[in-house]
Design a protein around this motif. Structure first.
Motif, PDB file in Angstrom:
ATOM      1  N   GLU A   1       0.823  -1.200   0.000  1.00 16.33           N
ATOM      2  CA  GLU A   1       0.000   0.000   0.000  1.00 16.33           C
ATOM      3  C   GLU A   1       0.867   1.264   0.000  1.00 16.33           C
ATOM      4  N   GLN A   2       1.889   1.301   0.868  1.00 15.69           N
ATOM      5  CA  GLN A   2       2.767   2.475   0.929  1.00 15.69           C
ATOM      6  C   GLN A   2       3.619   2.597  -0.337  1.00 15.69           C
ATOM      7  N   TYR A   3       4.027   1.469  -0.858  1.00 17.03           N
ATOM      8  CA  TYR A   3       4.796   1.442  -2.107  1.00 17.03           C
ATOM      9  C   TYR A   3       3.992   2.083  -3.232  1.00 17.03           C
ATOM     10  N   LEU A   4       2.691   1.780  -3.267  1.00 22.52           N
ATOM     11  CA  LEU A   4       1.851   2.273  -4.366  1.00 22.52           C
ATOM     12  C   LEU A   4       1.582   3.775  -4.282  1.00 22.52           C
ATOM     13  N   GLU A   5       1.800   4.382  -3.103  1.00 18.17           N
ATOM     14  CA  GLU A   5       1.539   5.813  -2.955  1.00 18.17           C
ATOM     15  C   GLU A   5       2.435   6.656  -3.858  1.00 18.17           C
ATOM     16  N   THR A   6       3.606   6.154  -4.208  1.00 21.61           N
ATOM     17  CA  THR A   6       4.533   6.919  -5.047  1.00 21.61           C
ATOM     18  C   THR A   6       3.976   7.148  -6.447  1.00 21.61           C
ATOM     19  N   PHE A   7       3.008   6.337  -6.841  1.00 21.24           N
ATOM     20  CA  PHE A   7       2.484   6.448  -8.202  1.00 21.24           C
ATOM     21  C   PHE A   7       1.619   7.682  -8.395  1.00 21.24           C
ATOM     22  N   ALA A   8       1.185   8.303  -7.302  1.00 21.85           N
ATOM     23  CA  ALA A   8       0.433   9.554  -7.444  1.00 21.85           C
ATOM     24  C   ALA A   8       1.305  10.602  -8.111  1.00 21.85           C
ATOM     25  N   VAL A   9       2.615  10.555  -7.859  1.00 18.89           N
ATOM     26  CA  VAL A   9       3.540  11.521  -8.463  1.00 18.89           C
ATOM     27  C   VAL A   9       3.724  11.229  -9.946  1.00 18.89           C
ATOM     28  N   THR A  10       4.002   9.982 -10.290  1.00 15.65           N
ATOM     29  CA  THR A  10       4.273   9.667 -11.694  1.00 15.65           C
ATOM     30  C   THR A  10       3.038   9.837 -12.570  1.00 15.65           C
ATOM     31  N   THR A  11       1.884   9.377 -12.085  1.00 14.60           N
ATOM     32  CA  THR A  11       0.683   9.494 -12.923  1.00 14.60           C
ATOM     33  C   THR A  11       0.252  10.945 -13.103  1.00 14.60           C
ATOM     34  N   SER A  12       0.643  11.813 -12.160  1.00 10.60           N
ATOM     35  CA  SER A  12       0.233  13.215 -12.272  1.00 10.60           C
ATOM     36  C   SER A  12       0.820  13.888 -13.503  1.00 10.60           C
ATOM     37  N   VAL A  13       1.972  13.416 -13.985  1.00 10.19           N
ATOM     38  CA  VAL A  13       2.601  14.025 -15.164  1.00 10.19           C
ATOM     39  C   VAL A  13       2.315  13.207 -16.426  1.00 10.19           C
TER      40      VAL A  13
END
Length: 370
Positions: free
Chosen positions: A69-81
């Motif tokens: 779950e915590q690992y997946l939180e980083t994807f908010a940054v990548t998907t935003s661009v």
């Protein structure tokens, strides 16, 4: 900072120079840090760090939390661009170039179109943008005298309700770059059985599926992926080792009792898309230990499972396929024959027609000196 293209030599041969097959690699987990910074600046998006080196370090630290779950939180940054045609196209183009630089000759890129429509793109437009980027990347690689082929795996998020829509698009775009279908997202509480309509759509069209299972959840998730999801491959699948009972160990000899599910996966040669570094970071192998040497990869390999080696998310794990193989060599003492076996397993599991799989197998054999 770990060099994601750190190399090792095995029997005098550079691992990076060997032909490789990548089956489990997420588009939104493989961005270049400098690309994130540039795209974020253009779109006015705030990111944790504006220096690419520091941003790469941030991703690495965030991904070491020990839970999926915590690992997946980083994807908010990548998907935003990745919410515009230009952003998706650039990321896909660079994705292909980076795989080729890592010695990959065939790759399948998985990504969820439903996560890239916040900027106004339709699902269809997002798919087309990614495919345009893939074509551009393949052309750039070809112009450099090398060769790579990349196919799309359209992913539906299992916690959402758009899987049937994504499945229809996967079938619609199968002649335009899409090679298969995937379910991703949290496994607990969201089994493949909850996406029966989507599975029926791809099943009736004979479009292959690989489903995330045996990473965030255990044997029941794997069972559902196979029986309800008609999965031809298991995305990760590492927790199939829970169905193995080590009866006796004598030196290097290990006697194992198979459960019915593990025996089925082994005997049917259902490919496991293992990602060693990611499996450590997400806690998928926590019950076996906290070091790569504790990963059940070698046990599964020695028992005859169809193991493949993958990166999952190169940015988050600060890795490459070369680095994953180099780490396995260091941990388990593998030689060239073992590395070749992993590539041949992956080539045989590729979602390609049999004639093209045979060509890929032949290409790998030539690259390994066979």
């Amino acid at each position: 900072m770990i060099d994601p293209f750190g190399d090792a030599r095995v029997e005098g041969v550079s691992i990076r120079s060997l032909p490789k097959v990548s089956l489990h690699d997420h588009l939104d987990g493989g961005l270049r840090p400098d690309t994130i910074v540039e795209l974020a600046d253009e779109a006015g998006i705030e990111v944790p760090e504006t220096d690419p080196v520091r941003l790469a370090g941030w991703f690495g630290r965030q991904s070491e939390a020990g839970s999926l779950e915590q690992y997946l939180e980083t994807f908010a940054v990548t998907t935003s661009v990745m919410q515009t045609r230009e952003g998706l196209q650039r990321v896909a183009r660079e994705y292909v170039e980076d795989l080729a630089d890592d010695g990959v000759v065939y790759g399948e890129v998985r990504w969820a179109p439903e996560q890239h429509v916040a900027g106004g793109l339709s699902l269809e437009e997002a798919i087309e943008a990614v495919q345009d980027g893939i074509y551009e990347g393949e052309d750039i690689v070809a112009d450099s005298g090398r060769s790579i082929r990349v196919g799309q795996l359209l992913t539906a998020m299992r916690q959402n309700s758009r899987s049937a829509e994504v499945a229809r698009l996967a079938v619609e775009f199968r002649e335009e770059g899409v090679v298969g279908f995937d379910l991703a997202g949290p496994e607990e509480g969201f089994p493949a059985s909850g996406h029966r309509e989507a599975i029926d759509i791809i099943g009736q069209a004979f479009l292959p599926a690989t489903i995330h299972a045996g990473e965030g959840a255990g044997l029941e998730s794997i069972r559902s992926a196979l029986l309800d999801g008609r999965a031809l491959r298991l995305g990760h699948g590492v927790r199939i080792a829970e169905d193995l009972d080590i009866v006796e160990t004598q030196g290097e000899e290990v006697r194992v009792r198979f459960g019915d599910l593990a025996r089925w996966v082994r005997d049917r040669e259902i490919p496991l898309e293992l990602a060693p570094s990611s499996n450590l970071q997400t806690g998928a192998i926590a019950q076996w230990g906290k070091q790569l040497e504790d990963h059940p990869f070698d046990l599964l390999y020695q028992l005859g499972f169809a193991v493949t080696v993958n990166t999952d998310n190169r940015l988050m794990s600060r890795t490459s396929l070369t680095r994953e193989l180099s780490q396995l060599v260091a941990a388990f003492g593998y030689g060239l024959d073992d590395i070749e076996a992993f590539q041949l397993n992956a080539a045989a599991a590729a979602f390609l027609p049999v004639e093209e799989r045979e060509e890929l197998i032949e290409l790998i054999g030539e690259g390994f000196g066979g």
